[in-house]
Write an enzyme that holds these catalytic residues in place. Structure first.
Site, short mmCIF file in Angstrom:
data_model
loop_
_atom_site.label_atom_id
_atom_site.label_comp_id
_atom_site.label_asym_id
_atom_site.label_seq_id
_atom_site.Cartn_x
_atom_site.Cartn_y
_atom_site.Cartn_z
N GLU A 80 -7.62 54.55 -44.38
CA GLU A 80 -7.10 53.21 -44.17
C GLU A 80 -8.21 52.20 -43.90
O GLU A 80 -8.16 51.06 -44.35
CB GLU A 80 -6.08 53.20 -43.02
CG GLU A 80 -4.78 53.92 -43.33
CD GLU A 80 -4.01 53.27 -44.46
OE1 GLU A 80 -4.27 52.09 -44.77
OE2 GLU A 80 -3.15 53.95 -45.05
N CYS A 82 7.50 44.55 -64.60
CA CYS A 82 8.84 44.36 -64.03
C CYS A 82 9.85 45.34 -64.61
O CYS A 82 10.79 45.76 -63.92
CB CYS A 82 9.31 42.93 -64.24
SG CYS A 82 8.34 41.71 -63.32
N CYS A 135 15.11 41.61 -56.58
CA CYS A 135 13.99 40.65 -56.64
C CYS A 135 14.49 39.28 -57.06
O CYS A 135 14.96 39.08 -58.19
CB CYS A 135 12.94 41.16 -57.63
SG CYS A 135 11.50 40.08 -57.79
#
Length: 536
Positions: free
Chosen positions: A125, A288, A297
């Site tokens: 991370e 998409c 969305c």
């Protein structure tokens, strides 16, 4: 009629009721019922706020009353439907289970769900902050091979950490990671904090995002995360067109992330949301058609409505009035919609979101750098490198002797500035004319456009360096590349290859070109290079 009137009854009641003051009770004179604090509306946990109390002073008397809580954004910008939230979670997790990438830290964490697994995740991370996955993988594998535990990392030197981190950028991350590892080992008995709040509070270099990632993935805490990928996904899901880097918008996004996170699989959900932004909902040309949550969305819906509207208009059908408003408020009134000066651009589609304020252009800096070379005891060339200060840009890394230059200096003045700097190092005169010009190397930092004006100088005999100055050492070419040097210095080294004929390394370059200001371009072209070769 024997009964007091309304005004008399009101005066009598107010005479006996105390005024509201600091710490006092009561609604105060004429306090409206709407000012009383209320709990959050169902399904809108992210909007719960306690309105602060403020003091308004009139006539010298303080009158205390709770201020009105900020109005909630329109529903279009929120996740207020519990059924939609559950559906989004299920769709996203199902996609993640099928499509997640096989990354080395994920494999290590799966194989060791304990202190070591948390350490594996923590390192990944920190490395992934502001850095792409493809760049991180090799650094991560080498890091874990060298320091597989926090105890091993705590025992390493900062020089070793910088050497392995060199080239990854944002070098303070490695330093803070080691500082935090030492704190876990020496002050926390080797035990990592287990909540996002404690991780952020106790460990240096661990911010809100990293704390949330570790707590959710390693310890199952149901807390959301917000990084660049999550910002992009959430802004598109809910048509958030306000500046996504502003504190108020970031707070809203954290609220949304905490509402969305799956309570039974928080770590997987957070990774899925980030994975979606990294592989499907990308900054440019998003996929998409492959998005598992496109039905949720708002940006995608708007694009589809516009296509339907255009199609019906093309075929002469009476089209319905398109829904082109961002929300129910007037343009400019909604804090999360695009500003009136930057309306929706149909040609951009979903990439209208997110939006950020224009970045300030990086400031221009020039630095004169000299590669000092001598013959070592075994005849091999050696080069002087010096250590940068322990704080600031490129803290603790090594570089060739360098001195900052003012902008627009003439070449003769640049040479003299560098010669004076070298003279202070070597405690002996350095002739500016003896500096051999190599070329200019450009390196772009996040906030600095740095130009290195590179020279070289061959030294005969022994040279005594001033021990009161920064740490320094002579290194061979192999040792240079193994040292903790920045990518910028490696670029400087790369510029040396075609220009070291006077050191006996590259034949064929007329010595008259070397050091001749009017022959800089000739030097580059005679080496088979163009000027752009040094614009890295």
């Amino acid at each position: 009629d024997g009964f007091p009137g309304k005004r008399a009854r009101r005066r009598e009641r107010l005479r006996h009721e105390p005024r509201a003051g600091p710490g006092g009770g009561g609604g105060g004179r004429g306090a409206p019922a709407e000012r009383r604090e209320r709990g959050p509306a169902p399904g809108a946990e992210q909007e719960a706020r306690v309105a602060p109390r403020r003091c308004s002073v009139a006539g010298g008397l303080g009158e205390w009353a709770p201020t009105a809580a900020p109005a909630l954004p329109p529903a279009r910008h929120l996740f207020s439907d519990p059924a939609e939230v559950e559906a989004l979670r299920a769709n996203l997790l199902a996609w993640y289970d099928r499509c997640k990438r096989d990354l080395p830290w994920r494999a290590l964490v799966r194989g060791d769900i304990g202190k070591r697994g948390t350490a594996y995740l923590w390192v990944s991370e920190i490395m992934l902050q502001q850095t792409q996955v493809a760049t991180v993988i090799d650094y991560y594998n080498r890091w874990m091979q060298k320091w597989p535990t926090l105890q091993a990392l705590a025992q390493a030197s900062l020089e070793e950490v910088n050497e392995l981190w060199a080239g990854l950028g944002y070098y303070s991350r490695g330093k803070r990671l080691q500082e935090a590892a030492r704190k876990v080992v020496s002050e926390l008995a080797g035990r990592m904090p287990r909540t996002a709040e404690d991780l952020q509070k106790l460990l240096p270099g661990v911010g809100r995002y990293t704390a949330g990632a570790i707590a959710s993935i390693s310890y199952g805490q149901a807390t959301g995360v917000v990084d660049g990928n999550v910002i992009r996904v959430l802004c598109r899901l809910r048509c958030i067109g306000a500046d996504s880097s502003s504190p108020s918008v970031i707070d809203r996004l954290w609220d949304m992330a905490n509402v969305l996170v799956d309570r039974s699989r928080p770590g997987d959900f957070n990774q899925a949301l980030m994975e979606l932004g990294a592989t499907v909902c990308v900054p440019k040309a998003p996929l998409c058609g492959q998005c598992p949550v496109k039905q949720h969305c708002q940006a995608w819906r708007r694009v589809e409505k516009e296509l339907t509207f255009a199609s019906q208009k093309l075929f002469g059908k009476p089209p319905p009035v398109p829904d082109v408003e961002d929300c129910g408020k007037r343009v400019g009134d909604c804090p999360l919609c695009p500003p009136a000066t930057e309306p929706w651009d149909s040609s951009l589609g979903v990439t209208n979101f997110p939006r950020k304020a224009a970045k300030k252009p990086p400031r221009a800096m020039r630095t004169a750098t000299c590669v000092l070379e001598r013959r070592g005891c075994h005849g091999a060339p050696e080069y002087l490198i010096v250590q940068r200060p322990s704080s600031g840009l490129l803290a603790g890394l090594w570089e060739f002797p360098s001195v900052p230059l003012a902008q627009d200096l003439k070449e003769e003045k640049e040479r003299q500035e560098l010669a004076d700097h070298l003279q202070a190092w070597m405690e002996q005169p350095v002739a500016a004319k003896g500096l051999q010009f190599i070329g200019e190397v450009i390196h772009i930092f996040s906030h600095i456009h740095q130009t290195y004006v590179v020279y070289s100088l061959h030294l005969d005999g022994d040279v005594t360096l001033d021990p009161a100055l920064s740490p320094s050492r002579w290194v061979t070419e192999e040792e240079f590349h193994a040292s903790a040097v920045s990518t910028a210095m490696k670029k400087v080294w790369g510029a040396l290859g075609p220009s070291l004929s006077y050191l006996g390394k590259t034949p064929g370059i007329p010595s008259t070109y070397l050091g001749c200001p009017s022959s800089r371009t000739q030097l580059l072209f005679s080496s088979g290079l163009s000027c752009s070769s040094f614009r890295c």
